[in-house]
Design a protein around this motif. Structure first.
Motif, short mmCIF file in Angstrom:
data_model
loop_
_atom_site.label_atom_id
_atom_site.label_comp_id
_atom_site.label_asym_id
_atom_site.label_seq_id
_atom_site.Cartn_x
_atom_site.Cartn_y
_atom_site.Cartn_z
N HIS A 97 13.06 30.08 75.98
CA HIS A 97 13.87 31.27 75.74
C HIS A 97 12.95 32.48 75.59
O HIS A 97 11.81 32.36 75.15
CB HIS A 97 14.70 31.14 74.44
CG HIS A 97 15.40 29.84 74.31
ND1 HIS A 97 16.48 29.49 75.09
CD2 HIS A 97 15.18 28.80 73.48
CE1 HIS A 97 16.88 28.28 74.75
NE2 HIS A 97 16.11 27.83 73.78
N SER A 98 13.48 33.64 75.94
CA SER A 98 12.77 34.89 75.69
C SER A 98 13.76 35.85 75.04
O SER A 98 14.77 36.21 75.63
CB SER A 98 12.24 35.48 77.00
OG SER A 98 11.46 36.62 76.73
N PHE A 99 13.48 36.21 73.79
CA PHE A 99 14.37 37.11 73.03
C PHE A 99 13.80 38.53 73.09
O PHE A 99 12.73 38.79 72.55
CB PHE A 99 14.50 36.63 71.59
CG PHE A 99 15.05 35.23 71.47
CD1 PHE A 99 16.29 34.90 72.01
CD2 PHE A 99 14.32 34.24 70.81
CE1 PHE A 99 16.80 33.61 71.89
CE2 PHE A 99 14.82 32.95 70.69
CZ PHE A 99 16.06 32.62 71.24
N GLU A 100 14.55 39.41 73.73
CA GLU A 100 14.07 40.79 73.92
C GLU A 100 14.33 41.64 72.68
O GLU A 100 15.38 41.55 72.06
CB GLU A 100 14.76 41.41 75.14
CG GLU A 100 14.51 40.66 76.46
CD GLU A 100 13.04 40.41 76.74
OE1 GLU A 100 12.24 41.37 76.61
OE2 GLU A 100 12.67 39.27 77.07
N HIS A 101 13.35 42.47 72.33
CA HIS A 101 13.45 43.41 71.23
C HIS A 101 13.26 44.84 71.78
O HIS A 101 12.95 45.00 72.96
CB HIS A 101 12.39 43.10 70.17
CG HIS A 101 12.60 41.79 69.46
ND1 HIS A 101 12.59 40.58 70.12
CD2 HIS A 101 12.82 41.50 68.15
CE1 HIS A 101 12.80 39.60 69.24
NE2 HIS A 101 12.94 40.13 68.05
N LYS A 102 13.41 45.83 70.90
CA LYS A 102 13.27 47.21 71.36
C LYS A 102 11.92 47.82 71.01
O LYS A 102 11.67 49.00 71.25
CB LYS A 102 14.40 48.07 70.77
CG LYS A 102 15.76 47.70 71.37
CD LYS A 102 16.88 48.38 70.62
CE LYS A 102 18.23 47.91 71.16
NZ LYS A 102 19.34 48.31 70.30
N HIS A 103 11.06 47.00 70.39
CA HIS A 103 9.71 47.49 70.05
C HIS A 103 8.79 46.27 69.85
O HIS A 103 9.22 45.13 70.00
CB HIS A 103 9.74 48.37 68.80
CG HIS A 103 8.75 49.50 68.84
ND1 HIS A 103 7.40 49.30 69.07
CD2 HIS A 103 8.89 50.85 68.69
CE1 HIS A 103 6.76 50.46 69.06
NE2 HIS A 103 7.65 51.42 68.84
N ILE A 104 7.55 46.54 69.47
CA ILE A 104 6.56 45.47 69.26
C ILE A 104 7.06 44.49 68.19
O ILE A 104 7.53 44.90 67.13
CB ILE A 104 5.21 46.08 68.83
CG1 ILE A 104 4.62 46.90 69.98
CG2 ILE A 104 4.23 45.02 68.36
CD1 ILE A 104 3.47 47.82 69.58
N VAL A 105 6.93 43.17 68.49
CA VAL A 105 7.30 42.13 67.52
C VAL A 105 5.99 41.63 66.89
O VAL A 105 5.07 41.21 67.60
CB VAL A 105 8.05 40.96 68.19
CG1 VAL A 105 8.70 40.09 67.12
CG2 VAL A 105 9.11 41.47 69.16
N ARG A 106 5.92 41.70 65.56
CA ARG A 106 4.68 41.35 64.86
C ARG A 106 4.69 39.97 64.22
O ARG A 106 3.63 39.42 63.90
CB ARG A 106 4.40 42.39 63.75
CG ARG A 106 3.91 43.74 64.23
CD ARG A 106 2.59 43.69 64.96
NE ARG A 106 1.49 43.12 64.20
CZ ARG A 106 0.57 43.82 63.55
NH1 ARG A 106 0.61 45.14 63.57
NH2 ARG A 106 -0.41 43.22 62.92
N ALA A 107 5.89 39.41 63.98
CA ALA A 107 5.94 38.16 63.22
C ALA A 107 7.11 37.28 63.65
O ALA A 107 8.16 37.78 64.06
CB ALA A 107 6.06 38.47 61.73
N CYS A 108 6.90 35.96 63.55
CA CYS A 108 7.98 35.01 63.84
C CYS A 108 7.77 33.76 63.00
O CYS A 108 6.64 33.43 62.63
CB CYS A 108 8.02 34.66 65.33
SG CYS A 108 6.51 33.92 65.98
N ALA A 109 8.88 33.06 62.70
CA ALA A 109 8.78 31.84 61.88
C ALA A 109 10.01 30.96 62.09
O ALA A 109 11.14 31.45 62.02
CB ALA A 109 8.64 32.20 60.40
N PHE A 110 9.78 29.67 62.36
CA PHE A 110 10.87 28.71 62.43
C PHE A 110 11.30 28.33 61.02
O PHE A 110 10.45 28.20 60.12
CB PHE A 110 10.43 27.43 63.15
CG PHE A 110 10.41 27.52 64.65
CD1 PHE A 110 11.59 27.59 65.37
CD2 PHE A 110 9.20 27.52 65.33
CE1 PHE A 110 11.58 27.65 66.76
CE2 PHE A 110 9.17 27.59 66.72
CZ PHE A 110 10.37 27.66 67.43
N SER A 111 12.61 28.12 60.84
CA SER A 111 13.10 27.62 59.55
C SER A 111 12.65 26.17 59.39
O SER A 111 12.32 25.50 60.37
CB SER A 111 14.62 27.71 59.47
OG SER A 111 15.23 26.96 60.51
#
Length: 355
Positions: A97-111
């Motif tokens: 998957h590729s989730f598009e954002h409107k600016h730079i994404v700095r962090a991600c975490a799976f539950s």
């Protein structure tokens, strides 16, 4: 005079630009894994114990700022400056998957339960994606007061932790209400926030200070001033009696959790250390640097671990001694029995001779 032993790390090459984030998976039936994020736009997966390269996830068109693996190490996620967060199959390397954002994404975490993916970045919005319905729009949590730098889950996925790159403090959000329930106050912006493996502590780094917070009552437990500006810190997961920290002096420092005294100082990187993380069993820790390398260091043996090892050795020696004694006793018994038999045989012979 005793010569001080110099730690020799495993050096992992492969990235062509600075390594800015590291993440260890929990221990799985296939071992544990280490994923790294780099400004070269290509996250890498490695064997967590040996550091051996497994594969590279290719598809981002900008620096990758954050990376993570799910609990089973079957999926990876990466947050990038190309305004996207991607989810990958960690076995094949395929983009899922590729989730598009409107600016730079700095962090991600799976539950923890692996069903949700949390993202945050320059947009100042925390988004929660449902991995069971990846095509559905994400849930947006209340607007963050600043640009999101780090995110994490705690309290069995009931609480979200986030810090900002342009202001101090760590905010704790109630997932159900989407509201901030507590702020852990710091003077500078928090560049690293880690929830301990047992869920008891939150380890934060702001400027030249490493702090440990009670993850349930949010009180400050320890605060230590560091020898320089640090970027990242990690608490040893098995005994919780030491922590590592790395920053602008290019060294990887090991400290005693209870006293703050330095236990070891590892030199080897040729640029500031951007991230440090302990392996899930605490036997080693990894550091990522501006020099583009990852180094995996063996953890200095703690007093508890040394005692455990000593007890194990004593137990083995005891078992070996008992076994040796038993063998000796059996040999002695056979010898006595044989001697008795011989005497018996002689008596019979004499009696026969007398007849």
């Amino acid at each position: 005079m005793e010569k001080k032993k110099v730690a020799v790390p495993l050096v992992c090459h492969g990235h062509s630009r600075p390594v800015v984030d590291l993440f260890y998976s929990p221990v799985t039936p296939d071992g544990f894994f280490l994923i790294s994020a780099s400004k070269d736009s290509s996250p890498m997966l490695r064997n967590g114990e040996s550091g051996d390269w497994i594969g590279t996830f290719q598809g981002h068109k900008g620096a990758v700022w954050s990376c993570c693996l799910d609990t089973n190490a079957l999926r990876a996620a990466s947050a990038s400056a190309d305004f996207s967060t991607k989810v990958w199959d960690a076995l094949t390397g395929d983009e899922l998957h590729s989730f598009e954002h409107k600016h730079i994404v700095r962090a991600c975490a799976f539950s923890e339960d692996t069903h949700l993916l949390l993202t945050g970045g320059v947009e100042k919005i925390l988004r929660i994606y449902d991995m069971n319905r990846p095509d559905a729009p994400p849930r947006e949590v209340d607007k963050s007061p600043g640009s999101v730098r780090t995110v994490a889950w705690l309290h069995s996925d009931q609480t979200i932790l986030s810090s900002c790159s342009d202001m101090g403090g760590v905010r704790l959000w109630d997932v159900r209400s989407g509201k901030i329930v507590q702020t852990l106050e710091t003077k500078s912006s928090v560049t690293s926030a880690e929830v301990s493996q047992d869920g008891h502590y939150i380890t934060t780094v702001d400027g030249s200070t490493v702090k440990f917070w009670d993850a349930n009552h949010y009180g400050l437990v320890k605060s230590y001033d560091m020898p320089c500006t640090m970027e990242s810190a990690s608490l040893e997961p098995k005994y919780g009696n030491k922590f590592v920290a790395g920053g602008e002096d290019m060294w990887v420092h090991v400290f005693d959790f209870h006293t703050g005294n330095e236990i070891a100082c590892n030199k080897g990187h040729h640029g500031p250390v951007h991230c440090v993380r302990f392996s899930p069993g605490g036997e080693s820790y990894a550091s990522g640097s501006e020099d583009g390398t990852i180094r995996i260091w063996q953890t200095p043996l703690s007093h508890d671990a040394a005692s455990e090892a000593l007890s194990a050795n004593e137990l083995v020696e005891k078992v070996m001694k008992i076994s040796a004694d038993e063998v000796s006793h059996k040999i002695e018994s056979f010898r006595i029995a044989d001697e008795g038999k011989s005497e018996e045989g002689k008596t019979e012979e004499n009696e026969q001779a007398g007849e």
